[in-house]
Write an enzyme that holds these catalytic residues in place. Structure first.
Site, PDB file in Angstrom:
ATOM      1  NE  ARG A 145      -1.309  47.065  21.829  1.00 26.29           N
ATOM      2  CZ  ARG A 145      -1.189  47.016  23.119  1.00 26.29           C
ATOM      3  NH1 ARG A 145      -1.984  46.532  23.636  1.00 26.29           N
ATOM      4  NH2 ARG A 145      -0.329  47.525  23.587  1.00 26.29           N
ATOM      5  CE  LYS A 159       4.720  44.713  21.314  1.00 29.74           C
ATOM      6  NZ  LYS A 159       4.312  45.069  22.632  1.00 29.74           N
ATOM      7  CG  ASN A 160       7.873  44.001  23.928  1.00 33.25           C
ATOM      8  OD1 ASN A 160       7.277  44.874  23.401  1.00 33.25           O
ATOM      9  ND2 ASN A 160       7.436  42.892  24.482  1.00 33.25           N
ATOM     10  CG  ASP A 168       5.812  38.661  25.820  1.00 31.25           C
ATOM     11  OD1 ASP A 168       6.464  39.670  25.542  1.00 31.25           O
ATOM     12  OD2 ASP A 168       4.858  38.458  26.779  1.00 31.25           O
ATOM     13  CB  CYS A 204      -3.692  45.443  29.995  1.00 30.63           C
ATOM     14  SG  CYS A 204      -2.736  44.171  30.111  1.00 30.63           S
ATOM     15  NE  ARG A 229       1.320  44.303  32.170  1.00 29.69           N
ATOM     16  CZ  ARG A 229       1.556  44.440  30.798  1.00 29.69           C
ATOM     17  NH1 ARG A 229       0.310  44.160  30.166  1.00 29.69           N
ATOM     18  NH2 ARG A 229       2.586  44.828  30.207  1.00 29.69           N
TER      19      ARG A 229
HETATM   20  C1  EPZ Z   1       6.908  43.906  29.599  1.00 25.29           C
HETATM   21  O1  EPZ Z   1       5.902  44.187  30.271  1.00 25.29           O
HETATM   22  C2  EPZ Z   1       6.680  43.615  28.042  1.00 25.29           C
HETATM   23  N1  EPZ Z   1       6.284  44.793  27.297  1.00 25.29           N
HETATM   24  C3  EPZ Z   1       5.628  42.326  28.050  1.00 25.29           C
HETATM   25  O2  EPZ Z   1       5.172  42.133  26.661  1.00 25.29           O
HETATM   26  C4  EPZ Z   1       6.128  41.364  28.759  1.00 25.29           C
HETATM   27  O3  EPZ Z   1       5.182  40.293  28.759  1.00 25.29           O
HETATM   28  C5  EPZ Z   1       6.653  41.600  30.228  1.00 25.29           C
HETATM   29  O4  EPZ Z   1       7.685  42.797  30.000  1.00 25.29           O
HETATM   30  C6  EPZ Z   1       7.329  40.356  30.764  1.00 25.29           C
HETATM   31  O5  EPZ Z   1       8.444  39.857  30.129  1.00 25.29           O
HETATM   32  C7  EPZ Z   1       7.211  45.628  26.881  1.00 25.29           C
HETATM   33  O6  EPZ Z   1       8.331  45.523  27.118  1.00 25.29           O
HETATM   34  C8  EPZ Z   1       6.799  46.752  26.112  1.00 25.29           C
HETATM   35  P1  EPZ Z   1       7.045  43.499  33.703  1.00 25.29           P
HETATM   36  P2  EPZ Z   1       6.212  44.956  31.543  1.00 25.29           P
HETATM   37  O7  EPZ Z   1       6.808  44.957  34.520  1.00 25.29           O
HETATM   38  O8  EPZ Z   1       7.446  45.951  31.725  1.00 25.29           O
HETATM   39  C9  EPZ Z   1       4.670  43.333  37.955  1.00 25.29           C
HETATM   40  C10 EPZ Z   1       4.075  41.914  24.830  1.00 25.29           C
HETATM   41  O9  EPZ Z   1       3.297  40.879  24.576  1.00 25.29           O
HETATM   42  N2  EPZ Z   1       5.015  44.669  38.204  1.00 25.29           N
HETATM   43  O10 EPZ Z   1       8.184  42.926  33.506  1.00 25.29           O
HETATM   44  O11 EPZ Z   1       4.812  45.734  31.850  1.00 25.29           O
HETATM   45  C11 EPZ Z   1       3.730  42.974  36.851  1.00 25.29           C
HETATM   46  O12 EPZ Z   1       2.258  43.132  37.262  1.00 25.29           O
HETATM   47  C12 EPZ Z   1       3.962  42.321  26.145  1.00 25.29           C
HETATM   48  O13 EPZ Z   1       4.712  42.208  23.820  1.00 25.29           O
HETATM   49  C13 EPZ Z   1       4.552  45.154  39.407  1.00 25.29           C
HETATM   50  O14 EPZ Z   1       4.068  44.547  40.359  1.00 25.29           O
HETATM   51  O15 EPZ Z   1       6.071  43.791  32.687  1.00 25.29           O
HETATM   52  C14 EPZ Z   1       4.240  41.707  36.148  1.00 25.29           C
HETATM   53  O16 EPZ Z   1       3.384  40.797  37.239  1.00 25.29           O
HETATM   54  C15 EPZ Z   1       2.733  41.990  27.174  1.00 25.29           C
HETATM   55  N3  EPZ Z   1       5.037  46.651  39.703  1.00 25.29           N
HETATM   56  C16 EPZ Z   1       5.701  41.645  36.588  1.00 25.29           C
HETATM   57  O17 EPZ Z   1       6.094  42.622  37.614  1.00 25.29           O
HETATM   58  C17 EPZ Z   1       5.634  47.283  38.741  1.00 25.29           C
HETATM   59  O18 EPZ Z   1       5.832  48.557  38.866  1.00 25.29           O
HETATM   60  C18 EPZ Z   1       6.313  41.592  35.378  1.00 25.29           C
HETATM   61  O19 EPZ Z   1       5.845  42.577  34.803  1.00 25.29           O
HETATM   62  C19 EPZ Z   1       5.946  46.683  37.416  1.00 25.29           C
HETATM   63  C20 EPZ Z   1       5.684  45.453  37.251  1.00 25.29           C
END
Ligand code: EPZ
Length: 431
Positions: free
Chosen positions: A400, A22-23, A308, A120, A125
């Site tokens: 999802r 999915k990702n 995850d 969320c 996020r």
């Molecule tokens: C991706 O989310 C995945 N989703 C998530 O999978 C996964 O848990 C996550 O990466 C971490 O591996 C998809 O790929 C669609 P991040 P993402 O940006 O990109 C902070 C699932 O279950 N951050 O790597 O949204 C954030 O708050 C989902 O399939 C900022 O501060 O995660 C977090 O603490 C859930 N500012 C950390 O970075 C930003 O602009 C990592 O988030 C972006 C992120």
């Protein structure tokens, strides 16, 4: 809302197949926005988030056909004319990954209006790093009424150093940079296999990218990208979920269609808990006949232990002898499943970013509530070993990211069925 009814106690035996990631599918679908030619993607999982993304692109004027029947895991996306490069709050609030359209839209159309995702269940996020990166490439950004508006005559290559490692942030800016003028160097990038898979698609579309999958990625901007055909990589988190299910139920489960190279941290950890596994190039056989031993985990960015799979691993530790300490380093609120597991009999204490699990505690079936995608998976796993019947409500969360999970699990011996909303029968229309 659909529910799952699960009766625990059966070891999982046989072969279970993993679908497309999915990702990886989500950013690859967004990448189709970068060209006016058709992009054909194979091995697309039939899950809710893909349907949401289809709606998102269709609303912009793209044609997105999801294959059915034999070709049911194929999608063809044509973004010849994008009438409105926008992502509405109605859609973005249901799927945060909608922000993946921001970079491609600015690069292709010169402007984008995307709803801020809001928080969320698992955390705030924010998308500040996506926005800062786009500004580094020359985009003008304004934020008001809950939307971010980005515009640029043409993005210009530049240097980006991510303050934090962000998966979709890396993907968003990787896509934007492919059509920027000049070279872009991105540092402190996410190294997830899904980032590499996106880069492989973009390269097939004519992008010039080096270093995807490492923390430094170089992109030489081009004027135009063309259509391409690409097969999405297997879903490493679905594979992890099934491998843990085989271990937890004391089964003998062959998880096929996966890539063990993407599962290193999980497989090493399972060895520590006494679980035996055997790998081939595209399968992992898990034999859960040993008693489980406690082992700590700390979730990290790839190649560390994946956040995850944290909820699923927590379910496993409830059946392991000893104390396991689970530290969640990525999201600030990703222990929602713990309280539901406690209601089933688990012994779990939450202290900030750490969950202390004392096992082995026999679990008993209960009525529980799914709160987010991976928490739901954790409850399914616990229900498979609980004594008696568990009813899991709000399984739309699991839909999802898992395609037909109940059919796949039933195929290897689980007693699981889905009960839909019993809608009041419509009064018979009088002739
Ligand atoms: C991706 O989310 C995945 N989703 C998530 O999978 C996964 O848990 C996550 O990466 C971490 O591996 C998809 O790929 C669609 P991040 P993402 O940006 O990109 C902070 C699932 O279950 N951050 O790597 O949204 C954030 O708050 C989902 O399939 C900022 O501060 O995660 C977090 O603490 C859930 N500012 C950390 O970075 C930003 O602009 C990592 O988030 C972006 C992120």
């Amino acid at each position: 809302m659909d529910k799952f009814v699960i009766r625990g106690g059966n070891p999982l035996l046989g072969t279970i197949r993993v679908g497309g990631a999915k990702n990886a599918a989500l950013p690859c679908i967004a990448a189709a926005l970068l060209t006016d030619e058709p992009v054909i993607l194979e091995n697309i999982p039939q899950v809710r988030d893909i349907e949401t993304t289809r709606k998102l692109l269709t609303a912009m004027g793209a044609e997105v056909e999801l294959g059915y029947g034999r070709a049911q895991h194929r999608t063809t996306i044509s973004c010849r004319n994008l009438a409105s490069p926008e992502a509405s709050y109605e859609l973005v609030k249901t799927m945060r990954a909608s922000t993946l359209v921001l970079g491609p839209l600015v690069a292709r159309c010169g402007r984008a209006r995307v709803s801020l995702p809001g928080g969320c269940a698992i955390g705030a996020r924010p998308i500040d790093l996506h926005i800062k990166g786009l500004e580094r490439l020359g985009a003008k950004i304004t934020q008001d009424h809950g939307y971010v508006e980005a515009s640029a005559e043409r993005l210009k290559g530049g240097e980006i150093v991510f303050d934090k490692i962000t998966v979709t942030g890396t993907e968003d800016l990787l896509m934007a940079a492919t059509l920027a003028e000049g070279e872009t160097i991105m540092q402190n990038c996410a190294r997830e296999p899904e980032v590499e898979d996106l880069a492989n698609l973009l390269i097939k579309m004519g992008a010039q990218i080096e270093g995807a999958g490492t923390s430094t990625i170089r992109i030489k901007g081009v004027n135009k990208l063309h259509g391409a055909k690409h097969a999405i990589i297997p879903d490493r988190i679905e594979a992890a979920t099934f491998i843990i299910a085989g271990a937890l139920t004391g089964g003998d489960l062959n998880v096929v269609g996966c890539d063990p190279q993407h599962l290193g941290a999980l497989l090493r950890k399972l060895e520590e808990t006494g679980v035996k596994t055997k790998q081939t190039a595209d399968s992992v056989r898990v034999m859960g006949d040993n008693p489980l031993k406690a082992a700590d985990i700390v979730t990290e960015e790839y190649p560390g232990f994946p956040t995850d799979a944290q909820a699923q691993y927590m379910a496993l530790t409830t059946q392991a002898e000893g104390t396991s300490i689970i530290t969640e380093n990525i999201f600030e609120n990703r222990f929602m499943h713990a309280q539901e597991l406690v209601r089933m009999g688990a012994n779990i204490k939450i202290e900030g970013r750490r969950a202390i699990v004392r096992g082995k505690s026999p679990l008993s079936g209960a009525a529980v509530l799914a709160s987010d995608l991976r928490a739901s998976a954790s409850l399914v796993l616990a229900a498979l070993v609980a004594d008696g019947e568990t009813i899991i409500d709000r399984v739309y969360h699991i839909d999802r990211g898992y395609e037909n999970i109940e059919e796949k699990l039933r195929g290897v011996g689980a007693q699981i069925r889905r009960i839909g909303e019993i809608l009041p029968k419509k009064a018979a229309v009088r002739a």
